[in-house]
Design an enzyme around this catalytic site. Structure first.
Site, PDB file in Angstrom:
ATOM      1  N   LEU A   1       0.834  -1.197   0.000  1.00 40.24           N
ATOM      2  CA  LEU A   1       0.000   0.000   0.000  1.00 40.24           C
ATOM      3  C   LEU A   1       0.871   1.250   0.000  1.00 40.24           C
ATOM      4  O   LEU A   1       1.867   1.296   0.714  1.00 40.24           O
ATOM      5  CB  LEU A   1      -0.909   0.011   1.232  1.00 40.24           C
ATOM      6  CG  LEU A   1      -1.960  -1.096   1.292  1.00 40.24           C
ATOM      7  CD1 LEU A   1      -2.692  -1.027   2.621  1.00 40.24           C
ATOM      8  CD2 LEU A   1      -2.944  -1.011   0.155  1.00 40.24           C
TER       9      LEU A   1
ATOM     10  N   LEU B   1      -7.464   5.499   6.807  1.00 40.62           N
ATOM     11  CA  LEU B   1      -7.250   4.093   6.514  1.00 40.62           C
ATOM     12  C   LEU B   1      -5.775   3.770   6.287  1.00 40.62           C
ATOM     13  O   LEU B   1      -5.118   4.386   5.447  1.00 40.62           O
ATOM     14  CB  LEU B   1      -8.075   3.696   5.281  1.00 40.62           C
ATOM     15  CG  LEU B   1      -8.022   2.214   4.876  1.00 40.62           C
ATOM     16  CD1 LEU B   1      -8.609   1.343   5.974  1.00 40.62           C
ATOM     17  CD2 LEU B   1      -8.758   2.000   3.565  1.00 40.62           C
ATOM     18  N   ASP B   2      -5.270   2.779   7.042  1.00 42.96           N
ATOM     19  CA  ASP B   2      -3.898   2.268   6.897  1.00 42.96           C
ATOM     20  C   ASP B   2      -2.843   3.362   6.980  1.00 42.96           C
ATOM     21  O   ASP B   2      -1.807   3.298   6.316  1.00 42.96           O
ATOM     22  CB  ASP B   2      -3.748   1.512   5.562  1.00 42.96           C
ATOM     23  CG  ASP B   2      -4.541   0.224   5.542  1.00 42.96           C
ATOM     24  OD1 ASP B   2      -4.762  -0.346   6.627  1.00 42.96           O
ATOM     25  OD2 ASP B   2      -4.945  -0.205   4.442  1.00 42.96           O
ATOM     26  N   ALA B   3      -3.092   4.362   7.812  1.00 43.05           N
ATOM     27  CA  ALA B   3      -2.146   5.474   7.920  1.00 43.05           C
ATOM     28  C   ALA B   3      -1.825   5.817   9.368  1.00 43.05           C
ATOM     29  O   ALA B   3      -1.307   6.896   9.648  1.00 43.05           O
ATOM     30  CB  ALA B   3      -2.702   6.705   7.200  1.00 43.05           C
TER      31      ALA B   3
END
Length: 305
Positions: free
Chosen positions: A217, A248-250
């Site tokens: 990602l 998200l995903d951070a």
């Protein structure tokens, strides 16, 4: 300050570990950097008959923020456990504008696992748990699919099924939150749980929800990242474990690692190597969280050794 008469009460509790460690307190803190902080805090421990067994510190010179983790033995410490936080807050936190958390080794944090259909991370964590590697209690496993129920039964852990659709998402998550509260859950691990966590749950568990994902990602997004990586001929693949935030995903990264691949590796080779890496990276992150070695500040972490 008048000295306290030490009162030590040993309360037996069930633990998978073969050996018991000394009863200790762990202090994690951050504050604006200035002279005298370390001297004052270590003196606080020594004058109250405490024995410091770990001390690590770091200064972010860009932000001018001081970080510290300290652990000391409580046997013989003159201040009762339930008064330490009040004393530290009154004497030092207000003086230095300190944000801090105090933990005790005698308490086993309660961890909930969320999982969907993939088993590799779940098996790895439950094996470590059963072997007594982690000072933690796992009262339950939550899933949106029934696939992993047999795994939970093998390890004798209650399994709760909450099928999620667009129509019932909010209702199901509310039921999950009530279950987490009922079991006194301290933190959550997403073992390849393939659902978005709501802002409400994140607010209730700030920096207490740990996720794992492949490090492709955002370069290789979507459901088939290893296939996309294979088509691009990548030379390394990776995995990242982080705290969940509303972006998200951070969230703040706890642990990362990579493994090398070559043109000889098939898509299935990449998948297998990726799964091995994911479970190792996730378990490292969980262990650091359990051992209170992670201090999150803004969107970064300080990881103490």
């Amino acid at each position: 300050m008048y000295p306290f008469q030490a009162l030590i009460i040993f309360v037996p509790f069930k633990n998978n570990s073969k050996t018991m460690t000394a009863n200790t307190a762990k202090l994690l803190l951050h504050c604006p950097d200035r002279a005298g902080i370390v001297t004052d805090i270590t003196n606080f421990i020594s004058i109250n008959n405490g024995n410091i067994i770990y001390l690590d510190q770091h200064v972010d010179h860009v932000e001018n923020i001081f970080f510290m983790r300290m652990e000391w033995e409580l046997n013989g410490f003159l201040i009762p456990d339930d008064k330490i936080e009040d004393y530290f807050n009154t004497l030092y936190a207000k003086k230095y504008d300190i944000s801090f958390r105090l933990y005790f080794s005698g308490y086993r944090p309660r961890m909930a696992i969320f999982v969907s259909k993939m088993s590799h991370c779940l098996y790895d964590m439950l094996a470590r748990y059963t072997a007594g590697e982690w000072n933690v209690k796992i009262p339950l496993i939550i899933s949106n699919h029934a696939d992993m129920e047999e795994v939970a039964k093998r390890f004798d852990i209650p399994y709760y099924l909450f099928p999620v659709t667009k129509e019932n998402r909010a209702e199901q998550e509310q039921a999950e939150l009530e279950l987490l509260k009922e079991h006194g859950i301290d933190f959550i691990v997403l073992a390849r749980y393939m659902q978005i966590i709501s802002e409400d749950m994140i607010r209730r568990y700030p920096n207490k929800i740990i996720n794992i994902h492949h490090s492709f990602l955002p370069a290789f997004v979507g459901a088939r990242p290893y296939h996309a990586a294979f088509e691009r001929g990548v030379k390394i693949i990776g995995a990242t474990s982080h705290y969940v935030t509303t972006e998200l995903d951070a969230g703040p990264i706890i642990e990362q690692d990579i493994v090398r691949v070559t043109h000889k590796d098939t898509v299935q080779d990449l998948v297998n190597k990726g799964k091995d890496l994911e479970k190792i990276v996730l378990s490292r992150a969980v262990q650091k969280h359990i051992e209170r070695k992670v201090l999150a500040y803004k969107n970064k972490t300080v990881i103490f050794g």
